[in-house]
Design an enzyme around this catalytic site. Structure first.
Site, mmCIF file in Angstrom:
data_model
loop_
_atom_site.group_PDB
_atom_site.id
_atom_site.type_symbol
_atom_site.label_atom_id
_atom_site.label_comp_id
_atom_site.label_asym_id
_atom_site.label_seq_id
_atom_site.Cartn_x
_atom_site.Cartn_y
_atom_site.Cartn_z
ATOM 1 N N GLU B 9 0.868 -1.179 0.000
ATOM 2 C CA GLU B 9 0.000 0.000 0.000
ATOM 3 C C GLU B 9 0.899 1.221 0.000
ATOM 4 O O GLU B 9 1.754 1.376 0.870
ATOM 5 C CB GLU B 9 -0.890 -0.023 1.256
ATOM 6 C CG GLU B 9 -1.918 1.086 1.309
ATOM 7 C CD GLU B 9 -2.667 1.103 2.644
ATOM 8 O OE1 GLU B 9 -3.177 0.051 3.057
ATOM 9 O OE2 GLU B 9 -2.719 2.174 3.267
ATOM 10 N N ASP B 20 -5.937 10.705 9.370
ATOM 11 C CA ASP B 20 -4.702 10.046 9.774
ATOM 12 C C ASP B 20 -4.108 10.670 11.030
ATOM 13 O O ASP B 20 -4.242 11.860 11.276
ATOM 14 C CB ASP B 20 -3.679 10.124 8.628
ATOM 15 C CG ASP B 20 -3.968 9.094 7.555
ATOM 16 O OD1 ASP B 20 -3.824 7.900 7.856
ATOM 17 O OD2 ASP B 20 -4.360 9.483 6.437
#
Lengths: 410, 236
Positions: B9, B20
């Site tokens: 990823e 995040d």
């Protein structure tokens, strides 16, 4: 209760309502957030829709607005400014006379009641200039809720007095060190808190940006400004105003004033953005005048970014307008041509601040001074029988005031 | 890959990574300060593809850089570079009509997150749009926050399996081999993100970084292999 007050409280809802069920204003708005927040937003949406139909909720909100906030706020004819501009009458909607000195309290009082109805014990908020942080801390104190306010590290330095007010009110002020250390980063951080503590926490978002239902929810709570102005203007002058002028950062005061007039086609609407050091460079915060369509903070709207799609740092002398996005309803009003968006520079806003202070004895917030600056030009080009209304907040930025003192003739 | 990761990823840096935590935020900031662009990310994928045609590659990012490139242009460029799937953090299934149309046309999967808070009715609406695998977020919060609560994982993964044939990968809050093994005993794959990025950030040079990855991912791989099952480890 007077007839006017009666009308303000129980004006029927507009038939064609935006946003649609999924939170879109045309192509704008929506809900561009991580799946981790979707359920919380759906729950909030349900609570908000329910509160709109709940007579007890609305009655309590009206009582709070009347007795805690001090509404209705006066509609004030600025006679000497009018004479100075030499054209249309200049009329202020005096949001500066609200409790805590700005329109922001209209929204926080409403959201705090929603938070209580949803059983949340903790509220969080983001703030730029500190007005919304103070308004959130104020309602949290009154309802006995814990309050955490996220504020960019740079803004904390610039707005020491408001930080002190929030702390006096019992709020915890968290300094946000990431990114540009201003409002947009505070908003990111508040979202992160919310996603982590979503069970017991209510996020009091301060402007008409963000994911659905915030743009509509914050608009609804601020629309009391426009509803009052509409009735007051008719009562006082026998007709609706010819134009409305309001500053636009995220756009909460502007949408609050505009919304009840959207279907009154004869009323022109001008949103005034921060042109900072000029619209031709990048040192401004005028997303509608100089930005393009993208996705920021949960909605599709106009924003300021670079060619790679990275959000740009913005500049404005007024912290409350220093934001790279704008509420999606403004994006829609711009594209369908119902409202016009213009820019006013730092210098022009300061000049208008000075004029308004000296001629009217009213110190407008620097945000509101942007609207006054544009309105003065507008008035000069309008007939004397015309009038325009602007929403005025209070100047309470003592630290900046001293920094700028040298720029004003004393 | 040598150390046993089955899927890669790769993050597309963005200035405002709302979902995040601090580790990924700082990684994005570092990448942007060094001028890492979307084209650099595609270039990295292309170079990797010259050596490895098999390992699936997922790009992870946010909407605005995609919109600026144009969804269709982005999609075809990603496909040409050799990307297999896209995880757009701030594009839930509700807003994904445009992206899934473009990705479908280019043979790319759009991967969706499912959270502990996702209701059954939402889940049912999302499943038809999801491709590749389903990414189950193990906890409330941002990436790299508190540790995994393994006890809730089994029922959560079963809830998804009951509605979708796709493999379920779990992520958020997994950093140790033990946590990875716990997660893998309930799910089909585990995702390691912030914990790896954090370790890489401490490295002085490329060789130290490679050693760190080998050792760290190797440890995770061993823990997963000790499980009898067919678990896979995915690393970003």
């Amino acid at each position: 209760m007077t007839d006017s007050a009666e009308q303000i409280m129980h004006e029927p809802r507009r038939p064609q309502e935006l946003p649609d069920d999924r939170g879109h204003f045309g192509v704008f708005g929506g809900r561009f957030v991580s799946e981790t927040l979707m359920t919380a937003l759906e729950e909030l949406e349900q609570a908000w829709r329910k509160s709109r139909e709940d007579r007890d909720f609305q009655a309590e909100l009206d009582r709070d607005l009347a007795h805690f906030v001090g509404r209705p706020s006066p509609l004030y004819l600025a006679e000497r400014l009018t004479a100075h501009a030499g054209g249309a009458q200049i009329v202020f909607k005096r949001e500066d006379l609200n409790h805590t000195g700005a329109h922001k309290i209209n929204n926080t009082v409403g959201q705090a009641l929603l938070a209580r109805a949803m059983g949340k014990k903790r509220v969080i908020a983001e703030t730029g200039a500190g007005q919304h942080g103070v308004a959130s801390a104020t309602v949290a104190a009154r309802l006995g809720m814990n309050c955490v306010v996220y504020m960019g590290a740079d803004d904390i330095k610039r707005q020491a007095i408001n930080v002190f007010r929030m702390k006096l009110l019992g709020a915890e002020v968290v300094s946000v060190e990431s990114g540009s250390r201003t409002l947009k980063d505070a908003l990111n951080e508040a979202m992160r808190d919310w996603v982590t503590n979503v069970d017991d926490t209510f996020y009091i978002l301060g402007t008409v940006a963000g994911p659905h239902p915030y743009p509509a929810l914050v608009r609804d709570f601020n629309a009391v400004v426009g509803r009052e102005a509409r009735v007051q203007c008719r009562d006082e002058y026998g007709k609706l105003p010819d134009a409305l002028v309001a500053c636009v950062g995220g756009g909460s005061n502007a949408i609050g004033l505009f919304y009840p007039f959207i279907e009154d086609r004869e009323v022109a609407m001008y949103g005034v953005e921060a042109a900072g050091r000029g619209l031709y460079g990048i040192e401004h915060a005028a997303s509608l005048c100089a930005g393009r369509v993208g996705v920021l903070h949960g909605s599709r709207t106009y924003l300021l970014d670079d060619d790679a799609g990275q959000i740009r740092e913005t500049h404005s002398i007024s912290a409350g307008l220093d934001y790279p996005g704008v509420g999606p309803e403004h994006a829609w009003l711009k594209d369908c041509g119902r409202a016009e968006y213009v820019g006013v520079t730092d210098e022009q806003a300061l000049e208008a601040f000075h004029l308004c202070t000296r001629l009217e004895g009213i110190m407008p917030a620097l945000e509101s001074a942007h609207a006054v600056a544009w309105g003065l030009k507008l008035a000069a080009g309008m007939r004397r029988q015309c009038r325009w209304i602007s929403c005025i907040n209070w100047w309470n930025r003592v630290p900046i005031c001293w920094n700028l003192a040298s720029r004003f003739p004393m | 890959m040598e150390s046993g990761a089955d899927l890669l990823e790769l993050g597309i840096p963005f200035s405002d990574v709302m979902a995040d935590g601090p580790v990924i935020q700082k990684a994005c900031q570092r990448a942007l300060e060094r001028g890492t662009s979307l084209d650099d990310v595609f270039e990295m994928v292309s170079r990797f593809r010259q050596r490895d045609a098999e390992t699936p590659i997922i790009l992870m990012g946010y909407m605005n850089p995609l919109e600026r490139r144009g969804i269709e242009a982005f999609s075809s460029q990603a496909a040409v570079a050799g990307v297999d799937g896209l995880l757009i953090v701030d594009c839930p299934a509700d807003e994904a009509v445009e992206t899934t149309r473009a990705f479908d046309a280019d043979g790319l999967y759009q991967i969706f997150l499912i959270a502990p808070t996702t209701s059954d009715s939402r889940l049912e609406r999302m499943v038809p749009l999801a491709g590749g695998f389903i990414y189950y977020v193990t906890l409330k919060g941002v990436t790299g926050s508190a540790a995994l609560d393994a006890s809730t994982l089994g029922p959560a993964v079963r809830r998804i399996h009951a509605r979708s044939e796709l493999p379920v990968a779990v992520g958020f809050g997994i950093s140790t081999p033990e946590q990875a093994a716990q997660a893998a005993s309930a799910a089909d794959a585990v995702v390691i993100g912030s914990a790896l990025v954090d370790r890489l950030h401490g490295c002085r040079d490329l060789s130290e970084a490679l050693d760190t990855v080998r050792e760290y991912i190797g440890g995770i791989r061993q823990a997963l292999d000790r499980l009898a099952g067919e678990s896979t480890a995915a690393a970003s």
